[in-house]
Enzyme design. Structure first.
Site, PDB file in Angstrom:
ATOM      1  N   ARG A 164       0.827  -1.224   0.000  1.00  0.00           N
ATOM      2  CA  ARG A 164       0.000   0.000   0.000  1.00  0.00           C
ATOM      3  C   ARG A 164       0.857   1.269   0.000  1.00  0.00           C
ATOM      4  NH1 ARG A 164      -2.745  -3.795  -0.805  1.00  0.00           N
ATOM      5  NH2 ARG A 164      -4.596  -4.421   0.334  1.00  0.00           N
ATOM      6  N   SER A 237     -10.727   0.534   3.469  1.00  0.00           N
ATOM      7  CA  SER A 237      -9.946   0.365   4.703  1.00  0.00           C
ATOM      8  C   SER A 237      -9.384   1.714   5.138  1.00  0.00           C
ATOM      9  CB  SER A 237      -8.778  -0.588   4.457  1.00  0.00           C
ATOM     10  OG  SER A 237      -9.261  -1.807   3.951  1.00  0.00           O
ATOM     11  N   GLU A 333      -4.379   4.564   6.054  1.00  0.00           N
ATOM     12  CA  GLU A 333      -4.259   4.346   4.615  1.00  0.00           C
ATOM     13  C   GLU A 333      -4.873   5.522   3.845  1.00  0.00           C
ATOM     14  OE1 GLU A 333      -5.008   0.320   2.963  1.00  0.00           O
ATOM     15  OE2 GLU A 333      -6.328   1.341   1.557  1.00  0.00           O
TER      16      GLU A 333
HETATM   17  P1  FAD Z   1      -8.342   9.602  -4.744  1.00  0.00           P
HETATM   18  O1  FAD Z   1      -9.017   9.204  -3.494  1.00  0.00           O
HETATM   19  O2  FAD Z   1      -8.971  10.649  -5.560  1.00  0.00           O
HETATM   20  O3  FAD Z   1      -6.850  10.047  -4.387  1.00  0.00           O
HETATM   21  C1  FAD Z   1      -6.044   9.247  -3.552  1.00  0.00           C
HETATM   22  C2  FAD Z   1      -4.648   9.900  -3.467  1.00  0.00           C
HETATM   23  O4  FAD Z   1      -3.992   9.843  -4.707  1.00  0.00           O
HETATM   24  C3  FAD Z   1      -4.700  11.389  -3.093  1.00  0.00           C
HETATM   25  O5  FAD Z   1      -3.578  11.690  -2.322  1.00  0.00           O
HETATM   26  C4  FAD Z   1      -4.626  12.082  -4.440  1.00  0.00           C
HETATM   27  O6  FAD Z   1      -4.081  13.383  -4.347  1.00  0.00           O
HETATM   28  C5  FAD Z   1      -3.720  11.150  -5.218  1.00  0.00           C
HETATM   29  N1  FAD Z   1      -3.998  11.091  -6.665  1.00  0.00           N
HETATM   30  C6  FAD Z   1      -5.169  10.721  -7.256  1.00  0.00           C
HETATM   31  N2  FAD Z   1      -5.029  10.691  -8.591  1.00  0.00           N
HETATM   32  C7  FAD Z   1      -3.751  11.064  -8.850  1.00  0.00           C
HETATM   33  C8  FAD Z   1      -2.994  11.241 -10.049  1.00  0.00           C
HETATM   34  N3  FAD Z   1      -3.511  11.036 -11.264  1.00  0.00           N
HETATM   35  N4  FAD Z   1      -1.704  11.641  -9.924  1.00  0.00           N
HETATM   36  C9  FAD Z   1      -1.143  11.873  -8.705  1.00  0.00           C
HETATM   37  N5  FAD Z   1      -1.804  11.728  -7.546  1.00  0.00           N
HETATM   38  C10 FAD Z   1      -3.093  11.308  -7.629  1.00  0.00           C
HETATM   39  N6  FAD Z   1      -7.791   0.136  -2.147  1.00  0.00           N
HETATM   40  C11 FAD Z   1      -7.040  -0.969  -2.324  1.00  0.00           C
HETATM   41  O7  FAD Z   1      -5.819  -0.888  -2.467  1.00  0.00           O
HETATM   42  N7  FAD Z   1      -7.617  -2.206  -2.354  1.00  0.00           N
HETATM   43  C12 FAD Z   1      -8.945  -2.396  -2.211  1.00  0.00           C
HETATM   44  O8  FAD Z   1      -9.425  -3.519  -2.259  1.00  0.00           O
HETATM   45  C13 FAD Z   1      -9.772  -1.237  -1.999  1.00  0.00           C
HETATM   46  N8  FAD Z   1     -11.093  -1.363  -1.812  1.00  0.00           N
HETATM   47  C14 FAD Z   1     -11.855  -0.257  -1.584  1.00  0.00           C
HETATM   48  C15 FAD Z   1     -13.221  -0.415  -1.375  1.00  0.00           C
HETATM   49  C16 FAD Z   1     -14.038   0.678  -1.156  1.00  0.00           C
HETATM   50  C17 FAD Z   1     -15.506   0.496  -0.927  1.00  0.00           C
HETATM   51  C18 FAD Z   1     -13.474   1.989  -1.167  1.00  0.00           C
HETATM   52  C19 FAD Z   1     -14.348   3.196  -0.981  1.00  0.00           C
HETATM   53  C20 FAD Z   1     -12.112   2.155  -1.356  1.00  0.00           C
HETATM   54  C21 FAD Z   1     -11.275   1.042  -1.562  1.00  0.00           C
HETATM   55  N9  FAD Z   1      -9.896   1.163  -1.761  1.00  0.00           N
HETATM   56  C22 FAD Z   1      -9.124   0.045  -1.974  1.00  0.00           C
HETATM   57  C23 FAD Z   1      -9.243   2.475  -1.723  1.00  0.00           C
HETATM   58  C24 FAD Z   1      -9.293   3.244  -3.085  1.00  0.00           C
HETATM   59  O9  FAD Z   1     -10.315   2.781  -3.899  1.00  0.00           O
HETATM   60  C25 FAD Z   1      -7.979   3.137  -3.850  1.00  0.00           C
HETATM   61  O10 FAD Z   1      -6.911   3.615  -3.062  1.00  0.00           O
HETATM   62  C26 FAD Z   1      -8.001   3.912  -5.155  1.00  0.00           C
HETATM   63  O11 FAD Z   1      -6.835   3.661  -5.901  1.00  0.00           O
HETATM   64  C27 FAD Z   1      -8.159   5.420  -4.974  1.00  0.00           C
HETATM   65  O12 FAD Z   1      -8.409   5.991  -6.241  1.00  0.00           O
HETATM   66  P2  FAD Z   1      -9.070   7.399  -6.410  1.00  0.00           P
HETATM   67  O13 FAD Z   1      -9.027   7.747  -7.855  1.00  0.00           O
HETATM   68  O14 FAD Z   1     -10.391   7.448  -5.771  1.00  0.00           O
HETATM   69  O15 FAD Z   1      -8.039   8.319  -5.616  1.00  0.00           O
HETATM   70  P1  NAP Z   2      -9.946 -10.817   4.730  1.00  0.00           P
HETATM   71  O1  NAP Z   2      -9.975 -11.814   3.638  1.00  0.00           O
HETATM   72  O2  NAP Z   2     -10.969 -10.840   5.806  1.00  0.00           O
HETATM   73  O3  NAP Z   2      -8.519 -10.857   5.427  1.00  0.00           O
HETATM   74  C1  NAP Z   2      -8.154  -9.912   6.424  1.00  0.00           C
HETATM   75  C2  NAP Z   2      -6.759  -9.424   6.131  1.00  0.00           C
HETATM   76  O4  NAP Z   2      -5.855 -10.503   6.270  1.00  0.00           O
HETATM   77  C3  NAP Z   2      -6.658  -8.910   4.732  1.00  0.00           C
HETATM   78  O5  NAP Z   2      -6.693  -7.528   4.771  1.00  0.00           O
HETATM   79  C4  NAP Z   2      -5.375  -9.490   4.185  1.00  0.00           C
HETATM   80  O6  NAP Z   2      -4.340  -8.564   4.032  1.00  0.00           O
HETATM   81  C5  NAP Z   2      -4.946 -10.533   5.191  1.00  0.00           C
HETATM   82  N1  NAP Z   2      -4.994 -11.857   4.517  1.00  0.00           N
HETATM   83  C6  NAP Z   2      -6.074 -12.650   4.353  1.00  0.00           C
HETATM   84  N2  NAP Z   2      -5.739 -13.780   3.699  1.00  0.00           N
HETATM   85  C7  NAP Z   2      -4.411 -13.680   3.445  1.00  0.00           C
HETATM   86  C8  NAP Z   2      -3.475 -14.519   2.810  1.00  0.00           C
HETATM   87  N3  NAP Z   2      -3.850 -15.701   2.293  1.00  0.00           N
HETATM   88  N4  NAP Z   2      -2.198 -14.094   2.704  1.00  0.00           N
HETATM   89  C9  NAP Z   2      -1.810 -12.903   3.211  1.00  0.00           C
HETATM   90  N5  NAP Z   2      -2.652 -12.059   3.828  1.00  0.00           N
HETATM   91  C10 NAP Z   2      -3.932 -12.445   3.962  1.00  0.00           C
HETATM   92  O7  NAP Z   2      -9.907  -9.352   4.083  1.00  0.00           O
HETATM   93  P2  NAP Z   2     -11.100  -8.434   3.569  1.00  0.00           P
HETATM   94  O8  NAP Z   2     -11.187  -7.276   4.475  1.00  0.00           O
HETATM   95  O9  NAP Z   2     -12.308  -9.235   3.242  1.00  0.00           O
HETATM   96  O10 NAP Z   2     -10.484  -7.900   2.196  1.00  0.00           O
HETATM   97  C11 NAP Z   2     -10.216  -8.781   1.131  1.00  0.00           C
HETATM   98  C12 NAP Z   2      -9.138  -8.186   0.238  1.00  0.00           C
HETATM   99  O11 NAP Z   2      -9.586  -6.938  -0.297  1.00  0.00           O
HETATM  100  C13 NAP Z   2      -7.844  -7.883   0.992  1.00  0.00           C
HETATM  101  O12 NAP Z   2      -6.770  -8.139   0.146  1.00  0.00           O
HETATM  102  C14 NAP Z   2      -7.960  -6.423   1.305  1.00  0.00           C
HETATM  103  O13 NAP Z   2      -6.690  -5.772   1.391  1.00  0.00           O
HETATM  104  C15 NAP Z   2      -8.742  -5.884   0.101  1.00  0.00           C
HETATM  105  N6  NAP Z   2      -9.529  -4.703   0.479  1.00  0.00           N
HETATM  106  C16 NAP Z   2      -8.869  -3.522   0.598  1.00  0.00           C
HETATM  107  C17 NAP Z   2      -9.566  -2.371   0.936  1.00  0.00           C
HETATM  108  C18 NAP Z   2      -8.860  -1.043   1.002  1.00  0.00           C
HETATM  109  O14 NAP Z   2      -9.522  -0.032   1.080  1.00  0.00           O
HETATM  110  N7  NAP Z   2      -7.544  -1.038   0.956  1.00  0.00           N
HETATM  111  C19 NAP Z   2     -10.929  -2.424   1.169  1.00  0.00           C
HETATM  112  C20 NAP Z   2     -11.562  -3.654   1.067  1.00  0.00           C
HETATM  113  C21 NAP Z   2     -10.862  -4.802   0.719  1.00  0.00           C
HETATM  114  P3  NAP Z   2      -4.113  -7.648   2.709  1.00  0.00           P
HETATM  115  O15 NAP Z   2      -4.907  -6.456   2.944  1.00  0.00           O
HETATM  116  O16 NAP Z   2      -2.663  -7.413   2.750  1.00  0.00           O
HETATM  117  O17 NAP Z   2      -4.544  -8.408   1.516  1.00  0.00           O
END
Ligand code: FAD
Ligand code: NAP
Length: 337
Positions: A164, A237, A333
C-alpha cells in the site's frame, strides 16, 4: 479547461463529506494539466490532485484548487506471444478498465475487480486485493512533473512499490501528477484463487476456472462484505494492516491464542487490523452520523451528515486504543486533507 467555482465536494469523495472548494478544474488532457500549473490565473494557487475521491478524507473546506483528473483512453500498444501492453489514461475508472480487460480476455487484474477510483491513483498506494497488487501487472507510467512542467516516465523500479505504498506516497509526494499507466497483461493468466474465499466460491458454484469467474467471485464477496459508498459513505480500509516484528508477535500470541497472522517475509508478520479493532470493542460502534462498519471494522463510515473532523477524531481514538492494548501502531491508509 472547465472550471467550477465555490462548489461542494460531497459528490467528489466516497465518504460523502460536504467540504467546499473555491475552484475545481476538470482536466481532460496533458495540455490542460500544464495550463493549470502554468497559467497566470492558477499558478499561484496550491493544488490538490483528485481522482475518484475513494481514498480521501476532507476535514475542512479546501483553499487549494482541486484538479479533477479525467484524462481518458485505453490503447493496446503491442501484443507479443501471450503478453499484451496496454496504456490507460489516468482518469479512466479502475473497475471499468478491469471489465474492459475481461471483454478482451486479458488476464492479470481480475482479482482487483470492483476497487473504486481511477487508474491514475492506483499506483499511488499500489492497490491490492485478494493476493494481487498493481505492481504485479505494472509496466510503466507517465507523470507530469510539477517543478519542471515536463512529462516523465517511471518504470517499476523507480515507482518503489511496497505494501500500500509507492514513491508517490513517499519521496515523490506532491511532486507529480500521473497522466497514464501502462500495464503488462497476459492471454495466458496464472489464476490466483488462494485468498479470501475465491476458491470456495468457484467450487461451490462449480465454475470453470477463468478470469471472468474469478472477477465475478471477487465482486460477489466484496458486495457481501463491504459497504457500498453509494449507500453509506466510506473510503474502504481506513488503516493499513500492520506488519510487526516476530518478537512482538511471539509475545502477543502467548496472550491471544487466536491472533490471526500472515508471515510477510523473514521475521515480519502481518496482523489484520480489522481483528485488532474488533478486539478493542469498536466493531459496529455508531456515534450519531459516523461510525465503524458492523461487518468490516476496518471501514469507517459516514451515515450522511458526518464531518471529516469527526471521522479523523474517531480514527485517532481507534489508533490510541490499539496502541494501548497491543503496542501496535496502526498507520492510516486514507489521505487526509
Ligand atoms: P483519490 O481518493 O482521488 O486520491 C487518492 C490519493 O492519490 C490522493 O492523495 C490524491 O491526491 C492522489 N492522486 C489521485 N489521482 C492522482 C494522479 N492522477 N496523480 C497523482 N496523484 C493522484 N484500495 C485498495 O488498495 N484495495 C482495495 O481492495 C480497496 N477497496 C476499496 C473499497 C471501497 C468500498 C473503497 C471506498 C475504497 C477502496 N480502496 C481500496 C481504496 C481506493 O479505492 C484506492 O486507493 C483507489 O486507488 C483510490 O483511487 P481514487 O481515484 O479514488 O483516488
Ligand atoms: P480478509 O480476507 O478478511 O482478510 C483480512 C486481512 O488478512 C486482509 O486484509 C489481508 O491482508 C490478510 N490476509 C487474508 N488472507 C491472506 C493470505 N492468504 N495471505 C496474506 N494475507 C492475507 O480481508 P477483507 O477485508 O475481506 O479484504 C479482502 C481483500 O480486499 C484484501 O486483500 C484487502 O486488502 C482488500 N480490500 C482492501 C480495501 C482497502 O480499502 N484497501 C478495502 C476492502 C478490501 P491484505 O490487505 O494485505 O490483503
Amino acid at each position: 479547461m472547465f472550471v467550477k467555482k465555490n462548489i461542494s465536494l460531497k459528490s467528489y469523495n466516497t465518504f460523502g463529506i460536504d467540504a467546499r472548494a473555491q475552484f475545481l478544474l476538470e482536466i481532460e488532457n496533458d495540455e490542460q494539466l500544464s495550463e493549470a500549473y502554468q497559467s497566470s490565473q492558477f499558478r499561484a494557487l496550491p493544488k490538490l490532485v483528485l481522482g475518484g475521491g475513494s481514498n480521501i478524507l476532507f476535514t475542512k473546506n479546501q483553499r487549494k484548487a482541486i484538479l479533477k483528473i479525467n484524462i481518458r483512453g485505453i490503447e493496446v500498444l503491442d501484443q507479443k506471444d501471450h503478453e499484451v501492453r496496454v496504456k490507460v489514461g489516468a482518469g479512466e475508472a479502475w473497475h471499468q478498465f478491469v471489465l474492459w480487460c475481461l471483454d478482451h480476455d486479458f488476464g492479470g487484474v481480475e482479482n482487483l475487480s470492483l476497487i473504486p477510483g481511477t487508474v491514475g491513483a492506483a499506483p499511488i498506494q499500489n492497490i491490492g486485493a485478494y493476493g494481487v497488487e498493481l505492481k504485479d501487472v505494472f509496466e510503466s507510467l507517465e507523470a507530469y512533473e510539477i517543478k519542471s512542467g515536463k512529462i516523465r516516465s517511471f518504470n517499476k523500479e523507480q515507482c518503489q512499490f511496497d505494501y500500500r505504498h509507492s514513491f508517490f506516497k513517499g519521496r515523490g509526494k506532491d511532486q507529480f501528477v500521473i497522466t497514464s499507466v501502462t500495464f503488462m497483461l497476459t492471454t495466458r493468466p496464472i489464476f490466483n484463487v488462494s485468498y479470501g474465499g475465491i476458491q470456495q466460491m468457484i467450487d461451490e458454484k462449480e465454475l470453470e476456472l477463468n478470469i471472468r469467474n474469478i472477477s465475478e467471485s471477487v465482486i460477489h464477496i466484496r458486495q457481501t462484505k463491504l459497504p457500498d459508498p453509494i449507500k453509506i459513505g466510506n473510503a474502504g480500509s481506513f488503516f493499513k494492516n500492520p506488519i510487526i516484528e516476530k518478537p512482538l508477535y511471539d509475545a502477543l500470541s502467548l496472550i491471544y491464542e487466536d491472533l490471526p497472522h500472515y508471515p510477510v517475509d523473514l521475521g515480519s508478520i502481518k496482523i489484520p487490523a480489522a481483528w485488532l479493532i474488533e478486539q478493542c470493542g469498536w466493531k459496529g460502534k455508531r456515534m450519531d452520523q459516523i461510525g465503524v462498519h458492523e461487518r468490516q471494522p476496518l471501514v469507517l463510515v459516514n451515515y450522511g451528515e458526518g464531518k471529516g473532523k469527526e471521522i479523523l477524531k474517531l480514527s485517532e481514538q481507534i489508533q490510541a486504543s490499539i496502541q494501548k492494548k497491543f503496542g501496535i501502531e496502526l498507520a492510516r491508509e486514507v489521505n487526509v486533507f
